[in-house]
Design a protein around this motif. Structure first.
Motif, PDB file in Angstrom:
ATOM      1  N   TYR A 181      52.964 -37.357  69.112  1.00  0.00           N
ATOM      2  CA  TYR A 181      52.184 -38.194  70.024  1.00  0.00           C
ATOM      3  C   TYR A 181      50.772 -38.380  69.492  1.00  0.00           C
ATOM      4  O   TYR A 181      50.315 -37.641  68.627  1.00  0.00           O
ATOM      5  N   HIS A 184      45.824 -37.809  72.436  1.00  0.00           N
ATOM      6  CA  HIS A 184      44.756 -36.884  72.813  1.00  0.00           C
ATOM      7  C   HIS A 184      43.461 -37.244  72.101  1.00  0.00           C
ATOM      8  O   HIS A 184      43.462 -37.557  70.925  1.00  0.00           O
ATOM      9  N   ASP A 190      46.204 -29.606  69.265  1.00  0.00           N
ATOM     10  CA  ASP A 190      46.872 -30.536  70.178  1.00  0.00           C
ATOM     11  C   ASP A 190      45.946 -31.753  70.340  1.00  0.00           C
ATOM     12  O   ASP A 190      45.008 -31.678  71.107  1.00  0.00           O
ATOM     13  N   GLU A 221      52.123 -39.530  74.414  1.00  0.00           N
ATOM     14  CA  GLU A 221      53.074 -38.570  74.987  1.00  0.00           C
ATOM     15  C   GLU A 221      53.614 -39.087  76.327  1.00  0.00           C
ATOM     16  O   GLU A 221      52.939 -39.832  77.037  1.00  0.00           O
ATOM     17  N   TYR A 319      43.736 -24.082  74.300  1.00  0.00           N
ATOM     18  CA  TYR A 319      44.585 -25.235  74.635  1.00  0.00           C
ATOM     19  C   TYR A 319      43.879 -26.167  75.638  1.00  0.00           C
ATOM     20  O   TYR A 319      43.349 -25.714  76.651  1.00  0.00           O
ATOM     21  N   HIS A 320      43.867 -27.448  75.330  1.00  0.00           N
ATOM     22  CA  HIS A 320      43.247 -28.473  76.189  1.00  0.00           C
ATOM     23  C   HIS A 320      41.785 -28.181  76.524  1.00  0.00           C
ATOM     24  O   HIS A 320      41.350 -28.346  77.667  1.00  0.00           O
TER      25      HIS A 320
END
Ligand code: ZN
Length: 447
Positions: A181, A184, A190, A221, A319-320
Protein backbone atom coordinates in the motif's frame (compact mmCIF):
# COMPACT_ATOMS: atom_id res chain seq x y z
CA UNK A 1 21.47 -9.01 -14.26
CA UNK A 2 20.04 -8.82 -10.78
CA UNK A 3 21.08 -5.77 -8.75
CA UNK A 4 23.97 -6.47 -6.42
CA UNK A 5 23.85 -5.67 -2.71
CA UNK A 6 25.57 -2.29 -2.98
CA UNK A 7 23.28 -1.17 -5.79
CA UNK A 8 20.24 -2.31 -3.82
CA UNK A 9 21.50 -0.49 -0.73
CA UNK A 10 22.06 2.72 -2.66
CA UNK A 11 18.68 2.54 -4.39
CA UNK A 12 16.91 1.86 -1.08
CA UNK A 13 18.59 4.82 0.62
CA UNK A 14 17.76 7.12 -2.25
CA UNK A 15 14.10 6.00 -2.27
CA UNK A 16 13.90 6.50 1.51
CA UNK A 17 15.07 10.09 1.06
CA UNK A 18 12.81 10.91 -1.89
CA UNK A 19 9.61 9.22 -0.73
CA UNK A 20 9.66 9.90 3.00
CA UNK A 21 8.72 13.62 2.93
CA UNK A 22 5.68 13.17 0.64
CA UNK A 23 2.26 13.65 2.24
CA UNK A 24 0.35 10.59 1.04
CA UNK A 25 -3.22 9.59 1.73
CA UNK A 26 -5.73 7.16 0.21
CA UNK A 27 -6.19 9.55 -2.74
CA UNK A 28 -4.48 12.63 -4.11
CA UNK A 29 -1.24 13.93 -5.48
CA UNK A 30 0.95 12.37 -2.78
CA UNK A 31 0.06 8.91 -4.10
CA UNK A 32 0.58 10.03 -7.72
CA UNK A 33 3.96 11.53 -6.92
CA UNK A 34 5.09 8.43 -4.98
CA UNK A 35 4.05 6.09 -7.81
CA UNK A 36 5.77 8.36 -10.33
CA UNK A 37 9.04 7.96 -8.42
CA UNK A 38 8.67 4.16 -8.13
CA UNK A 39 7.96 3.99 -11.88
CA UNK A 40 11.48 5.27 -12.53
CA UNK A 41 12.68 1.89 -11.28
CA UNK A 42 9.88 -0.55 -12.14
CA UNK A 43 7.38 -0.80 -14.96
CA UNK A 44 4.27 -0.14 -12.87
CA UNK A 45 1.12 1.08 -14.66
CA UNK A 46 -0.95 3.77 -12.97
CA UNK A 47 -4.74 3.37 -12.93
CA UNK A 48 -7.34 5.86 -11.67
CA UNK A 49 -10.90 5.29 -10.44
CA UNK A 50 -13.46 8.06 -10.00
CA UNK A 51 -14.75 9.29 -6.66
CA UNK A 52 -18.19 7.87 -6.04
CA UNK A 53 -17.42 4.54 -7.74
CA UNK A 54 -19.11 1.73 -5.86
CA UNK A 55 -16.77 -1.14 -4.94
CA UNK A 56 -18.78 -3.86 -3.22
CA UNK A 57 -19.79 -2.36 0.14
CA UNK A 58 -17.47 0.63 -0.24
CA UNK A 59 -17.49 3.89 -2.20
CA UNK A 60 -14.38 5.67 -3.47
CA UNK A 61 -14.30 8.89 -1.44
CA UNK A 62 -13.61 12.41 -2.65
CA UNK A 63 -10.02 13.13 -3.57
CA UNK A 64 -8.05 14.93 -0.87
CA UNK A 65 -5.17 17.31 -1.38
CA UNK A 66 -3.50 19.69 1.04
CA UNK A 67 -1.11 22.62 0.69
CA UNK A 68 -0.66 23.85 4.24
CA UNK A 69 -2.11 23.82 7.75
CA UNK A 70 -1.23 25.46 11.03
CA UNK A 71 -2.33 26.65 14.45
CA UNK A 72 -1.14 30.06 15.63
CA UNK A 73 -1.57 31.84 18.94
CA UNK A 74 -3.14 35.33 19.19
CA UNK A 75 0.26 36.95 18.61
CA UNK A 76 0.75 35.06 15.38
CA UNK A 77 3.31 32.57 16.70
CA UNK A 78 3.27 29.27 14.85
CA UNK A 79 2.41 26.48 17.33
CA UNK A 80 1.72 23.52 15.06
CA UNK A 81 2.66 23.40 11.39
CA UNK A 82 1.97 20.89 8.61
CA UNK A 83 5.17 22.06 6.94
CA UNK A 84 7.19 20.85 9.95
CA UNK A 85 5.71 17.38 9.79
CA UNK A 86 2.79 16.20 7.66
CA UNK A 87 1.63 13.92 10.51
CA UNK A 88 0.46 17.09 12.29
CA UNK A 89 -2.65 17.09 10.16
CA UNK A 90 -5.50 14.67 10.80
CA UNK A 91 -5.17 12.96 7.40
CA UNK A 92 -8.17 13.83 5.16
CA UNK A 93 -9.06 16.94 7.18
CA UNK A 94 -11.65 19.24 5.63
CA UNK A 95 -10.58 22.86 5.04
CA UNK A 96 -11.06 25.40 7.80
CA UNK A 97 -9.95 28.92 8.69
CA UNK A 98 -11.07 30.70 11.85
CA UNK A 99 -10.40 31.48 15.48
CA UNK A 100 -11.19 29.04 18.24
CA UNK A 101 -11.02 29.07 22.01
CA UNK A 102 -8.95 26.43 23.77
CA UNK A 103 -12.12 24.50 24.65
CA UNK A 104 -13.38 24.64 21.07
CA UNK A 105 -10.02 23.47 19.79
CA UNK A 106 -9.79 20.51 22.19
CA UNK A 107 -12.11 18.19 20.28
CA UNK A 108 -9.93 18.67 17.17
CA UNK A 109 -6.63 17.71 18.80
CA UNK A 110 -5.10 14.21 18.97
CA UNK A 111 -2.14 13.30 21.17
CA UNK A 112 -0.45 10.23 22.58
CA UNK A 113 -0.05 10.75 26.37
CA UNK A 114 1.92 7.48 26.72
CA UNK A 115 4.54 8.70 24.22
CA UNK A 116 4.47 12.46 24.87
CA UNK A 117 7.23 13.43 22.42
CA UNK A 118 5.65 11.61 19.43
CA UNK A 119 3.02 12.81 16.96
CA UNK A 120 0.31 10.18 16.47
CA UNK A 121 -0.89 9.25 12.96
CA UNK A 122 -4.67 9.61 12.67
CA UNK A 123 -7.06 9.67 9.71
CA UNK A 124 -10.64 10.64 8.97
CA UNK A 125 -11.26 9.14 5.54
CA UNK A 126 -14.96 8.49 5.87
CA UNK A 127 -16.11 11.26 8.18
CA UNK A 128 -15.74 14.85 7.02
CA UNK A 129 -14.07 16.72 9.89
CA UNK A 130 -10.79 18.46 10.66
CA UNK A 131 -8.10 18.09 13.26
CA UNK A 132 -4.46 18.25 14.25
CA UNK A 133 -2.15 15.63 15.75
CA UNK A 134 0.60 16.80 18.05
CA UNK A 135 3.06 15.75 20.71
CA UNK A 136 1.40 15.53 24.12
CA UNK A 137 4.26 17.66 25.52
CA UNK A 138 3.46 20.42 23.03
CA UNK A 139 -0.26 20.12 23.79
CA UNK A 140 0.40 20.64 27.53
CA UNK A 141 2.03 23.98 26.74
CA UNK A 142 -1.14 25.39 25.15
CA UNK A 143 -2.61 28.21 27.21
CA UNK A 144 -6.22 27.53 28.24
CA UNK A 145 -7.17 31.23 28.10
CA UNK A 146 -5.82 31.81 24.63
CA UNK A 147 -7.71 32.22 21.35
CA UNK A 148 -6.14 30.31 18.47
CA UNK A 149 -6.13 30.92 14.76
CA UNK A 150 -6.51 27.70 12.79
CA UNK A 151 -5.97 27.26 9.06
CA UNK A 152 -6.20 24.11 6.95
CA UNK A 153 -5.69 24.73 3.24
CA UNK A 154 -7.02 21.43 1.93
CA UNK A 155 -9.42 20.46 -0.85
CA UNK A 156 -11.94 17.61 -0.79
CA UNK A 157 -13.51 17.25 -4.22
CA UNK A 158 -14.62 14.70 -6.79
CA UNK A 159 -11.47 13.25 -8.29
CA UNK A 160 -9.79 9.87 -8.40
CA UNK A 161 -8.28 7.05 -6.42
CA UNK A 162 -4.88 6.23 -7.87
CA UNK A 163 -3.13 2.88 -7.79
CA UNK A 164 -0.61 0.97 -9.87
CA UNK A 165 -0.09 -2.58 -11.02
CA UNK A 166 2.18 -4.67 -13.22
CA UNK A 167 2.15 -8.17 -14.60
CA UNK A 168 5.32 -10.18 -15.20
CA UNK A 169 4.31 -13.13 -17.34
CA UNK A 170 5.79 -16.51 -16.47
CA UNK A 171 5.62 -19.94 -18.10
CA UNK A 172 2.33 -20.60 -16.34
CA UNK A 173 -0.71 -18.29 -16.28
CA UNK A 174 -1.13 -19.12 -12.62
CA UNK A 175 -0.51 -15.87 -10.78
CA UNK A 176 1.20 -14.85 -7.59
CA UNK A 177 0.23 -11.43 -6.23
CA UNK A 178 2.74 -9.17 -4.52
CA UNK A 179 0.78 -6.31 -3.00
CA UNK A 180 1.62 -3.30 -0.91
CA UNK A 181 0.00 0.00 0.00
CA UNK A 182 1.02 3.58 -0.64
CA UNK A 183 -1.29 5.68 1.52
CA UNK A 184 0.71 6.53 4.65
CA UNK A 185 2.34 9.95 5.00
CA UNK A 186 5.83 10.37 6.48
CA UNK A 187 6.46 7.10 8.27
CA UNK A 188 9.20 4.62 7.53
CA UNK A 189 8.43 1.04 8.50
CA UNK A 190 4.71 1.52 7.90
CA UNK A 191 4.59 2.01 5.00
CA UNK A 192 7.58 3.40 3.09
CA UNK A 193 9.41 0.08 3.45
CA UNK A 194 6.68 -1.93 1.68
CA UNK A 195 6.64 0.33 -1.40
CA UNK A 196 10.41 0.11 -1.76
CA UNK A 197 10.51 -3.66 -1.25
CA UNK A 198 7.83 -4.08 -3.95
CA UNK A 199 10.03 -2.11 -6.34
CA UNK A 200 13.11 -4.21 -5.54
CA UNK A 201 11.20 -7.48 -5.92
CA UNK A 202 9.79 -6.30 -9.24
CA UNK A 203 13.31 -5.65 -10.45
CA UNK A 204 14.42 -9.11 -9.33
CA UNK A 205 11.50 -11.01 -10.87
CA UNK A 206 11.39 -9.04 -14.13
CA UNK A 207 14.99 -9.99 -14.92
CA UNK A 208 14.58 -13.76 -14.73
CA UNK A 209 12.45 -16.44 -16.32
CA UNK A 210 9.73 -17.46 -13.90
CA UNK A 211 7.48 -20.46 -13.64
CA UNK A 212 4.60 -18.39 -12.24
CA UNK A 213 3.23 -15.07 -13.45
CA UNK A 214 3.59 -12.23 -10.94
CA UNK A 215 1.02 -9.47 -10.45
CA UNK A 216 2.21 -6.44 -8.50
CA UNK A 217 -0.39 -4.19 -6.87
CA UNK A 218 0.49 -0.90 -5.18
CA UNK A 219 -2.65 0.72 -3.86
CA UNK A 220 -4.03 2.65 -0.92
CA UNK A 221 -4.68 0.19 1.89
CA UNK A 222 -8.21 -1.27 2.25
CA UNK A 223 -10.17 0.91 -0.23
CA UNK A 224 -7.45 0.49 -2.88
CA UNK A 225 -7.32 -3.29 -2.54
CA UNK A 226 -11.12 -3.48 -2.55
CA UNK A 227 -11.25 -1.25 -5.64
CA UNK A 228 -8.60 -3.40 -7.34
CA UNK A 229 -10.44 -6.67 -6.61
CA UNK A 230 -13.71 -5.15 -7.84
CA UNK A 231 -12.14 -4.11 -11.15
CA UNK A 232 -9.99 -7.24 -11.69
CA UNK A 233 -12.29 -9.97 -10.42
CA UNK A 234 -11.57 -12.36 -13.25
CA UNK A 235 -7.80 -11.93 -13.15
CA UNK A 236 -7.75 -12.28 -9.39
CA UNK A 237 -9.41 -15.69 -9.71
CA UNK A 238 -6.20 -16.97 -11.32
CA UNK A 239 -4.21 -15.99 -8.26
CA UNK A 240 -3.02 -18.92 -6.18
CA UNK A 241 -0.66 -17.23 -3.72
CA UNK A 242 -0.24 -13.71 -2.36
CA UNK A 243 2.37 -11.78 -0.40
CA UNK A 244 1.42 -8.52 1.30
CA UNK A 245 4.47 -6.36 1.87
CA UNK A 246 4.25 -4.25 4.99
CA UNK A 247 6.59 -3.21 7.80
CA UNK A 248 9.81 -4.74 6.48
CA UNK A 249 12.58 -2.41 7.64
CA UNK A 250 12.20 -2.09 11.41
CA UNK A 251 14.79 -2.91 14.05
CA UNK A 252 12.97 -5.92 15.48
CA UNK A 253 12.79 -9.60 14.68
CA UNK A 254 11.83 -11.04 11.34
CA UNK A 255 8.51 -12.83 11.49
CA UNK A 256 5.71 -14.02 9.32
CA UNK A 257 1.95 -13.89 9.57
CA UNK A 258 0.38 -17.18 8.51
CA UNK A 259 -2.18 -17.55 5.74
CA UNK A 260 -5.76 -18.17 6.80
CA UNK A 261 -5.12 -21.87 6.15
CA UNK A 262 -2.11 -22.02 8.45
CA UNK A 263 -0.58 -25.04 6.67
CA UNK A 264 -0.55 -23.75 3.10
CA UNK A 265 2.52 -24.05 0.87
CA UNK A 266 3.31 -20.40 1.73
CA UNK A 267 3.30 -21.10 5.47
CA UNK A 268 5.56 -24.09 4.96
CA UNK A 269 7.92 -22.15 2.71
CA UNK A 270 8.23 -19.28 5.19
CA UNK A 271 8.98 -21.73 8.00
CA UNK A 272 11.57 -23.52 5.89
CA UNK A 273 13.30 -20.38 4.66
CA UNK A 274 13.54 -18.90 8.16
CA UNK A 275 14.69 -22.21 9.65
CA UNK A 276 17.34 -22.53 6.97
CA UNK A 277 18.45 -18.94 7.61
CA UNK A 278 19.09 -20.03 11.19
CA UNK A 279 17.62 -16.85 12.67
CA UNK A 280 15.21 -16.31 15.52
CA UNK A 281 11.80 -15.39 14.16
CA UNK A 282 8.22 -14.86 15.21
CA UNK A 283 5.27 -16.71 13.76
CA UNK A 284 1.96 -14.86 13.95
CA UNK A 285 -1.28 -16.82 13.54
CA UNK A 286 -3.71 -15.53 10.93
CA UNK A 287 -6.23 -12.97 12.05
CA UNK A 288 -8.84 -11.25 9.86
CA UNK A 289 -7.52 -7.98 11.28
CA UNK A 290 -4.50 -6.39 9.65
CA UNK A 291 -3.54 -5.18 6.19
CA UNK A 292 -4.86 -6.16 2.75
CA UNK A 293 -4.69 -9.89 3.48
CA UNK A 294 -8.18 -9.13 4.83
CA UNK A 295 -9.43 -8.35 1.32
CA UNK A 296 -7.48 -10.95 -0.69
CA UNK A 297 -8.45 -13.74 1.67
CA UNK A 298 -12.10 -12.68 2.02
CA UNK A 299 -14.87 -15.21 1.30
CA UNK A 300 -15.20 -14.49 -2.44
CA UNK A 301 -11.46 -14.65 -3.16
CA UNK A 302 -9.84 -16.81 -0.49
CA UNK A 303 -6.31 -16.21 -1.75
CA UNK A 304 -3.82 -17.62 0.76
CA UNK A 305 -1.74 -14.60 1.75
CA UNK A 306 1.38 -14.43 3.81
CA UNK A 307 3.31 -11.47 5.27
CA UNK A 308 7.00 -11.65 6.11
CA UNK A 309 7.70 -8.64 8.30
CA UNK A 310 10.43 -6.96 10.26
CA UNK A 311 8.59 -5.28 13.11
CA UNK A 312 5.02 -6.20 12.25
CA UNK A 313 2.23 -3.62 12.34
CA UNK A 314 0.59 -3.18 15.79
CA UNK A 315 3.60 -4.84 17.43
CA UNK A 316 6.32 -2.22 17.51
CA UNK A 317 6.49 0.70 19.89
CA UNK A 318 6.63 3.45 17.27
CA UNK A 319 3.79 2.05 15.11
CA UNK A 320 1.66 4.87 13.63
CA UNK A 321 3.72 7.65 15.20
CA UNK A 322 6.28 10.22 14.06
CA UNK A 323 9.00 8.08 15.65
CA UNK A 324 8.59 5.57 12.84
CA UNK A 325 10.91 7.77 10.83
CA UNK A 326 14.16 7.49 8.90
CA UNK A 327 16.11 6.92 12.11
CA UNK A 328 13.98 3.86 12.92
CA UNK A 329 14.44 2.08 9.58
CA UNK A 330 17.62 1.20 7.69
CA UNK A 331 18.39 -0.03 4.20
CA UNK A 332 20.24 -2.99 5.76
CA UNK A 333 17.09 -4.03 7.64
CA UNK A 334 15.02 -3.75 4.49
CA UNK A 335 17.54 -5.82 2.55
CA UNK A 336 17.47 -8.48 5.25
CA UNK A 337 13.74 -8.83 4.61
CA UNK A 338 14.37 -8.63 0.85
CA UNK A 339 16.74 -11.61 1.05
CA UNK A 340 14.17 -13.68 2.94
CA UNK A 341 11.51 -12.74 0.36
CA UNK A 342 13.86 -13.70 -2.49
CA UNK A 343 14.52 -17.09 -0.85
CA UNK A 344 10.80 -17.64 -0.33
CA UNK A 345 10.04 -16.75 -3.97
CA UNK A 346 12.82 -19.02 -5.20
CA UNK A 347 11.48 -21.87 -3.07
CA UNK A 348 8.01 -21.30 -4.48
CA UNK A 349 9.43 -21.35 -8.00
CA UNK A 350 11.45 -24.49 -7.27
CA UNK A 351 8.80 -26.41 -5.40
CA UNK A 352 7.92 -28.96 -8.09
CA UNK A 353 6.62 -32.51 -7.87
CA UNK A 354 9.02 -35.20 -9.02
CA UNK A 355 8.41 -38.66 -10.42
CA UNK A 356 10.90 -41.51 -10.76
CA UNK A 357 11.59 -42.92 -14.22
CA UNK A 358 13.03 -46.09 -12.62
CA UNK A 359 10.57 -46.77 -9.82
CA UNK A 360 11.20 -50.52 -9.43
CA UNK A 361 13.53 -50.98 -6.45
CA UNK A 362 16.72 -49.05 -5.88
CA UNK A 363 18.61 -47.43 -8.71
CA UNK A 364 22.35 -48.32 -8.98
CA UNK A 365 23.76 -44.88 -8.42
CA UNK A 366 27.37 -46.14 -8.35
CA UNK A 367 27.13 -47.39 -11.91
CA UNK A 368 26.17 -43.87 -13.01
CA UNK A 369 28.90 -42.16 -11.02
CA UNK A 370 26.28 -40.67 -8.70
CA UNK A 371 27.29 -42.52 -5.55
CA UNK A 372 30.53 -42.08 -3.62
CA UNK A 373 32.18 -45.48 -4.25
CA UNK A 374 34.29 -45.45 -1.11
CA UNK A 375 31.60 -45.88 1.54
CA UNK A 376 31.18 -43.44 4.35
CA UNK A 377 32.43 -40.31 2.61
CA UNK A 378 30.78 -37.33 4.20
CA UNK A 379 30.33 -34.63 1.59
CA UNK A 380 29.92 -30.87 2.10
CA UNK A 381 28.43 -29.91 5.45
CA UNK A 382 27.66 -26.27 4.95
CA UNK A 383 26.30 -23.89 2.35
CA UNK A 384 29.07 -22.38 0.24
CA UNK A 385 30.30 -19.16 1.80
CA UNK A 386 28.15 -19.42 4.92
CA UNK A 387 27.97 -21.26 8.22
CA UNK A 388 24.46 -22.62 7.55
CA UNK A 389 24.37 -26.42 7.81
CA UNK A 390 23.19 -28.28 4.72
CA UNK A 391 21.68 -31.06 6.83
CA UNK A 392 19.63 -29.91 9.78
CA UNK A 393 18.40 -33.34 10.84
CA UNK A 394 21.36 -35.68 10.87
CA UNK A 395 19.36 -38.57 12.30
CA UNK A 396 17.24 -38.65 9.18
CA UNK A 397 19.67 -37.50 6.52
CA UNK A 398 23.39 -37.29 7.25
CA UNK A 399 24.88 -36.36 3.91
CA UNK A 400 24.43 -36.13 0.16
CA UNK A 401 24.35 -39.88 -0.24
CA UNK A 402 21.42 -40.17 2.16
CA UNK A 403 19.78 -37.28 0.37
CA UNK A 404 20.10 -38.98 -3.03
CA UNK A 405 18.36 -42.03 -1.60
CA UNK A 406 15.61 -39.92 -0.07
CA UNK A 407 14.95 -38.00 -3.28
CA UNK A 408 14.61 -41.18 -5.34
CA UNK A 409 12.57 -42.83 -2.61
CA UNK A 410 10.04 -39.99 -2.49
CA UNK A 411 9.92 -39.46 -6.28
CA UNK A 412 6.49 -41.03 -6.61
CA UNK A 413 4.78 -38.17 -8.41
CA UNK A 414 3.06 -37.03 -5.23
CA UNK A 415 5.94 -35.47 -3.28
CA UNK A 416 7.43 -32.06 -3.93
CA UNK A 417 10.87 -30.64 -3.24
CA UNK A 418 9.38 -28.91 -0.19
CA UNK A 419 8.09 -32.25 1.12
CA UNK A 420 11.58 -33.70 0.76
CA UNK A 421 13.16 -30.68 2.47
CA UNK A 422 10.77 -30.97 5.41
CA UNK A 423 11.13 -34.75 5.67
CA UNK A 424 14.93 -34.79 5.53
CA UNK A 425 16.01 -31.43 6.95
CA UNK A 426 18.29 -31.07 3.93
CA UNK A 427 18.90 -27.70 2.30
CA UNK A 428 16.24 -26.78 -0.29
CA UNK A 429 18.71 -25.53 -2.92
CA UNK A 430 20.83 -28.65 -2.57
CA UNK A 431 17.74 -30.82 -3.18
CA UNK A 432 16.93 -28.78 -6.30
CA UNK A 433 20.49 -29.24 -7.53
CA UNK A 434 20.34 -33.02 -7.02
CA UNK A 435 16.92 -33.22 -8.69
CA UNK A 436 18.45 -31.53 -11.74
CA UNK A 437 21.32 -34.03 -11.81
CA UNK A 438 18.89 -36.97 -11.58
CA UNK A 439 16.73 -35.41 -14.26
CA UNK A 440 19.76 -35.10 -16.57
CA UNK A 441 20.55 -38.76 -15.90
CA UNK A 442 16.99 -39.78 -16.84
CA UNK A 443 16.28 -41.06 -13.35
CA UNK A 444 13.30 -38.83 -12.72
CA UNK A 445 11.12 -36.19 -14.29
CA UNK A 446 9.72 -32.94 -13.00
CA UNK A 447 5.95 -32.85 -13.21
ZN1 ZN B 1 -0.57 1.62 8.96
Amino acid sequence: MVDNYNELHELTESLFARLFPICRSITGNGVRESLRILKEYADFQTKEYRSGTQCYDWTIPKEWNIKDAWIKDARGNLLVSFKDNNLHILNYSAPVHGTFSYTELLSHLYTLPEMPDAIPYRTTYYEEKWGFCLEHDRFLQLNQDEVYEVMIDSILEDGYLTLADALIKGISEEEIVISTYCCHPSMGNDNLSGMILATLLYRFLSKRENRYSYRFIICPETIGAICYLKHHEEAMRKVSHCFVLTCVAGQGEIGFKETFLGNHELDRICTLVLDEAGIEYKQYPFSPNGSDERQYSSVAFRIPTVLITKDKYYDYKFYHTSKDDLSFITAANLLEAYNIYIKALCCLEGNVKIESLKPQCEVRLGQRGLYPNTGGIITAEREVGSDKPLFRNKEVCRDETDLSLWILFLADGRHTVLDIAERTGANFDLICEKVRVFENNNLLRII
